[in-house]
Design a protein around this motif. Structure first.
Motif, PDB file in Angstrom:
ATOM      1  N   LYS A 223      91.965 -17.550  35.612  1.00 21.58           N
ATOM      2  CA  LYS A 223      93.312 -17.942  35.220  1.00 21.58           C
ATOM      3  C   LYS A 223      94.118 -18.224  36.493  1.00 21.58           C
ATOM      4  N   ILE A 224      94.778 -19.371  36.535  1.00 25.56           N
ATOM      5  CA  ILE A 224      95.629 -19.725  37.670  1.00 25.56           C
ATOM      6  C   ILE A 224      97.070 -19.789  37.191  1.00 25.56           C
ATOM      7  N   MET A 225      97.955 -19.037  37.848  1.00 22.59           N
ATOM      8  CA  MET A 225      99.351 -18.966  37.456  1.00 22.59           C
ATOM      9  C   MET A 225     100.251 -19.253  38.646  1.00 22.59           C
ATOM     10  N   ARG A 226     101.314 -19.997  38.412  1.00 23.17           N
ATOM     11  CA  ARG A 226     102.297 -20.314  39.447  1.00 23.17           C
ATOM     12  C   ARG A 226     103.599 -19.586  39.141  1.00 23.17           C
ATOM     13  N   TYR A 227     104.041 -18.754  40.077  1.00 24.35           N
ATOM     14  CA  TYR A 227     105.299 -18.027  39.937  1.00 24.35           C
ATOM     15  C   TYR A 227     106.292 -18.548  40.972  1.00 24.35           C
ATOM     16  N   ARG A 228     107.455 -19.003  40.510  1.00 29.70           N
ATOM     17  CA  ARG A 228     108.470 -19.509  41.432  1.00 29.70           C
ATOM     18  C   ARG A 228     109.358 -18.361  41.907  1.00 29.70           C
ATOM     19  N   THR A 229     108.811 -17.559  42.773  1.00 23.61           N
ATOM     20  CA  THR A 229     109.537 -16.429  43.333  1.00 23.61           C
ATOM     21  C   THR A 229     108.777 -15.880  44.530  1.00 23.61           C
TER      22      THR A 229
END
Length: 459
Positions: A223-229
């Motif tokens: 699973k690849i997740m992008r968090y803008r923080t």
């Protein structure tokens, strides 16, 4: 009588030039059988491997040549000593290779990792370390090996599956292009003891099934997740879009995960000393850490590996603790393959993801240093291993402040924290004060509170 295979000139050259490493070794036919039994012991007590006997090296130049046995009977002493040392021989596969352009027969020994400790003909215990072997003598070393080998690996469990899903897969056809000697899919799978009747080992499903998630759900995807923080305490409100799921055989999962991660990273910018600039992580670092997470995870745990991409770091988390005697402290200097069959066979694919066996994490660390970035951080959690790849420069905070002011008229505490990675306002203030005491910078007159800023001092 062991099988004899005629191989192509290209395949023969490949064997002559094969790199000696954690999984491969070459020996001249003159090697003493007792000495060879030490190498066999070392491979069997580590992750298994392949030994080619009949490849000579000339002097200090180490130039290799194919100088095989005159006939297969000439190698009888070797096989007899090995079977005398290891009566069952359940970890050994013998075959001879020949090519009309080269003299004699090369003996190819495949050594499999087995649960029991394998000793040499002199009753000594060895383990494979990089391209060499190490003798174990202390009770502590032997006890540690027993602990490592006493754990049953999930990759050897059997899965109910239609054999055609394996033998007719795109994955195994791609794989067999690179295998010496060439073989039919079912023949190869049987020789490697990966299939029987309507079943296949987990390692075979992971490597050679085009859709392994059907048979091993929640165990073989990323699973690849992008968090803008940049925050460490995160929630779903920071999640950018829908998580991406990478599925398929392990070979393709690794390469697709790396490419998808790079694609996401290319869209991230951060404040640098010269203004906004693209985030850059070494491809080698991402590749090696993702490869490591896939090959060495614990497949008995029903959980996907995860790649989490933040504004200032990447986190790669894989299920399972560090295998055997591996610790955070010695992980760059030792190997312990939780899934030795997977590691050994994926290395035979064209352009294998674990090209530099045993050197992957070292490559990852070196690549970060080459870009003047801080090294990855390895953390062992209760049921997983987390590798944090920070995007923080190796340069000191003072150096970064000075570099920024060479391109800009002023710098604030917030901007300085962005470019240095420092989280605390007070810590950043102390950096400014140290530079002030050295007569390098000064506060801008009339700027107070949140508006305060610093500038280069004109001497």
């Amino acid at each position: 009588m062991y099988p004899v295979y005629e191989i192509s000139r290209e395949q023969a050259i490949k064997i002559i030039n094969i790199e000696e490493n954690f999984l491969n070794d070459v020996k001249a036919k003159e090697i003493k059988p007792a000495k060879l039994s030490e190498t066999v012991s070392a491979f069997a007590n580590a992750g298994g491997g392949d030994i080619y006997i009949g490849i000579s090296e000339k002097g200090s130049s180490k130039i290799r040549s194919w100088m095989g046995f005159n006939d297969v009977e000439e190698a009888n002493d070797i096989t007899q000593v090995l079977f005398k040392s290891h009566p069952f021989g359940n970890h050994l596969i013998f075959e001879f290779l020949e090519n009309r352009d080269y003299p004699g027969y090369v003996l190819h020994i495949t050594v499999k990792k087995v649960k029991e400790i394998v000793k040499s003909s002199k009753n000594e215990i060895f383990v494979r370390i990089n391209a060499g072997k190490s003798k174990l003598s202390s009770n502590q070393e032997i006890a540690r090996l027993e602990l490592d080998k006493g754990i049953t690996t999930f990759e050897d469990e059997w899965v109910n599956i239609n054999p055609e899903r394996i033998e007719n897969s795109i994955s195994i056809l791609n794989f067999l292009i690179n295998v010496v000697p060439n073989a039919e899919p079912l023949t190869y799978l049987n020789n490697q003891e990966l299939v029987k009747e309507e079943q296949c080992k987990v390692s075979g499903v992971l490597l050679f099934c085009d859709e392994p998630a059907i048979y091993l759900p929640k165990r073989c995807s990323i699973k690849i997740m992008r968090y803008r923080t940049k925050d460490e305490d995160i929630g779903r409100e920071f999640l950018d879009g829908v998580p991406i799921t990478i599925e398929g055989d392990l070979y393709n999962v690794i390469y697709r995960a790396v490419e998808q991660s790079i694609k996401i990273i290319e869209g991230i910018q951060k404040l640098g000393t010269k203004g906004m600039e693209n985030i850059l992580y070494p491809r080698e670092t991402l590749h090696e850490i993702i490869t490591n997470a896939v090959l060495h995870r614990d497949y008995s745990i029903a959980a996907d590996s995860q790649i989490r991409i933040f504004d200032n770091r990447i986190e790669v988390e894989s299920p399972g603790k560090l295998p055997g005697h591996v610790t955070k402290e010695n992980i760059l200097d030792t190997q312990s393959a939780r899934n030795p069959t997977v590691v050994r066979l994926i290395n035979k694919f064209p352009n294998p993801p674990n090209q530099d066996v045993g050197e992957g994490l070292n490559t990852a660390f070196s690549a970060m240093e080459a870009l003047r970035l801080k090294p990855p951080i390895i953390m062992e959690k209760e049921n997983s291993v987390l590798v944090l790849i920070p995007h923080e420069p190796l340069a000191s905070a003072e150096e970064l402040v000075i570099e920024y002011l060479k391109e800009n008229d002023e710098i604030t505490n917030r901007i300085a924290r962005d470019i240095t990675g420092i989280k605390s306002e007070n810590t950043m203030k102390n950096v400014f004060l140290r530079l002030k005491n050295r007569d390098v910078i000064e506060p801008i007159p009339g700027r107070k509170g949140a508006a305060s800023a610093w500038q280069m001092k004109n001497n």
